[in-house]
Design an enzyme around this catalytic site. Structure first.
Site, PDB file in Angstrom:
ATOM      1  N   GLU A   1      15.470  -4.473  30.431  1.00 44.59           N
ATOM      2  CA  GLU A   1      16.235  -4.866  29.250  1.00 44.59           C
ATOM      3  C   GLU A   1      16.425  -6.480  29.991  1.00 44.59           C
ATOM      4  OE1 GLU A   1      19.324  -6.751  26.932  1.00 44.59           O
ATOM      5  OE2 GLU A   1      19.054  -6.097  28.573  1.00 44.59           O
TER       6      GLU A   1
ATOM      7  N   ASP B   1      24.219  -1.571  23.508  1.00 38.86           N
ATOM      8  CA  ASP B   1      24.263  -2.110  24.417  1.00 38.86           C
ATOM      9  C   ASP B   1      25.813  -3.012  24.387  1.00 38.86           C
ATOM     10  OD1 ASP B   1      24.389  -3.945  26.484  1.00 38.86           O
ATOM     11  OD2 ASP B   1      22.343  -4.745  25.081  1.00 38.86           O
TER      12      ASP B   1
HETATM   13  N1  TRP Z   1      21.958  -7.378  25.773  1.00 39.42           N
HETATM   14  C1  TRP Z   1      22.608  -8.586  25.924  1.00 39.42           C
HETATM   15  C2  TRP Z   1      22.985  -8.081  27.816  1.00 39.42           C
HETATM   16  O1  TRP Z   1      22.617  -7.406  27.752  1.00 39.42           O
HETATM   17  C3  TRP Z   1      23.753  -8.149  25.842  1.00 39.42           C
HETATM   18  C4  TRP Z   1      24.206  -8.597  24.757  1.00 39.42           C
HETATM   19  C5  TRP Z   1      24.741 -10.330  23.864  1.00 39.42           C
HETATM   20  C6  TRP Z   1      24.295  -8.548  22.992  1.00 39.42           C
HETATM   21  N2  TRP Z   1      24.763 -10.230  22.625  1.00 39.42           N
HETATM   22  C7  TRP Z   1      24.650  -8.840  22.091  1.00 39.42           C
HETATM   23  C8  TRP Z   1      24.068  -6.905  23.108  1.00 39.42           C
HETATM   24  C9  TRP Z   1      24.022  -8.717  20.927  1.00 39.42           C
HETATM   25  C10 TRP Z   1      23.788  -6.409  21.447  1.00 39.42           C
HETATM   26  C11 TRP Z   1      24.595  -7.213  20.315  1.00 39.42           C
HETATM   27  O2  TRP Z   1      23.290  -9.457  28.110  1.00 39.42           O
HETATM   28 ZN    ZN Z   2      22.977  -5.269  28.338  1.00 32.55          ZN
END
Ligand code: TRP
Ligand code: ZN
Ligand code: CA
Length: 324
Positions: A178, A207
């Site tokens: 990811e 997440d």
């Molecule tokens: N997916 C991002 C990461 O793993 C983190 C993230 C930032 C996020 N903003 C988000 C996840 C909003 C879900 C929703 O670094």
């Molecule tokens: Zn993440």
């Protein structure tokens, strides 16, 4: 496709039926719901269980140990990532899941998605819950995203422990790579046989769900999934905010692009908590939701146990409510 929450519907029907039995037969208006305890013979909807936050924390401790034994991280392409996959797979296999490991290549390294199907249910209406299992290479990735991975794992293990028999089919997923561009989840969606994305009635993404200076954000994508999470939080009397910074930033994005209804939870990353948010949620205004975001200090102590508990229970609430 629209999801429904039969638990609520069944309760509403029970109230309406009880009302018809006790009021005039020519009355067409539904009686006001009473706060009385349900009748002993009222139809029971499968109630979502309480997820043990102690068990979720134990999974986080395991992931920290995996990082410790593998140079401090669980990043794509590392031994720590593969060890994380193997650890979860063993638990899921022992619990009776049908697991598979989907391989892909990214950045010159082999990546892995772990998929666990709970046997039974209507596979043309599959409810999926997922989380990315890889960390960045700078740290062990306990809030990002041990937290979502552990909550989804404990929910799956609770499905098995309770021998839950949902109407819909349940599939749990832990995504690889990811952090280098949603590679694992995109690969999964791209590899679905033609038309199979329409068999996924909802994808729930988790997440970062235990940020140490937590906010309570609910993805504002599919209205039914969003309502499910908002109902859960309304029951706790906790205000939520729509997650509007998340679009495209996690593994729900490829599903959404394929037309799958998506939703999820998030407790905040590098953004600063406002005074108004600290007022309603506690924590510290003027500081990031997660000051260890993508850094070496995202370790075992970089969690808010209360947020972890609430959000783990919310995972189960949605999995049960959307699949029964
Ligand atoms: N997916 C991002 C990461 O793993 C983190 C993230 C930032 C996020 N903003 C988000 C996840 C909003 C879900 C929703 O670094
Ligand atoms: Zn993440
Ligand atoms: Ca709990």
């Amino acid at each position: 496709m629209k999801l429904s929450v039969p638990g609520r519907t069944a309760a509403a029907v029970a109230v309406a039926v009880a009302g018809l039995l006790t009021t005039s037969a020519i009355s067409t208006a539904a009686p006001a719901p009473k706060a009385d305890a349900p009748k002993a013979d009222a139809p029971k909807a499968a109630a979502a269980p309480d997820i043990s936050v102690a068990n979720v924390k134990a999974h986080l401790a395991d992931l920290q140990s995996v990082a410790d034994a593998n140079g401090g991280n669980r990043a794509h392409g590392s031994a720590g990532y593969k060890a994380s996959v193997d650890h979860l797979k063993k638990k899921l296999d022992e619990a009776g899941f049908t697991t598979s490991v989907q391989e892909f290549t990214a950045g010159g390294d082999t990546g892995y998605n772990l998929i666990a199907d709970w046997p039974g249910g209507d596979e043309s209406k599959t409810v999926m819950a997922g989380a990315h299992l890889d960390s960045v290479s700078d740290g062990p990735g306990i809030n990002d995203n041990g937290s979502g991975s552990a909550a989804v794992l404990e929910t799956a293990l609770t499905v098995a422990r309770e021998q839950y028999k949902p109407t819909k089919h349940l599939r749990f997923a832990w995504w690889g790579a990811e952090e280098i561009g949603l590679v694992g989840s995109s690969h999964y969606v791209d590899s679905l046989p033609g038309g199979d994305s329409s068999k996924i009635s909802g994808y729930l993404n988790f997440d970062m769900i235990s940020s140490p200076n937590a906010g309570y954000f609910v993805y504002d994508d599919d209205p039914t999934i969003e309502k499910t999470f908002k109902d859960y939080y309304a029951g706790l009397n906790i205000a939520t905010e729509p997650d509007d910074e998340g679009d495209g930033r996690s593994d729900h994005a490829p599903f959404q692009q394929a037309g799958v209804p998506v939703g999820g939870l998030f407790t905040g990353a590098e953004t600063t908590k406002s005074a108004a948010q600290a007022q309603k949620w506690g924590g510290t205004a003027g500081e990031p939701f997660d000051k260890c975001y993508h850094s070496s200090c995202d370790g075992a102590s970089n969690i808010d146990e209360t947020a972890l508990d609430r959000n783990s229970d919310a995972v189960a609430y949605a999995v049960w409510g959307l699949s029964s």
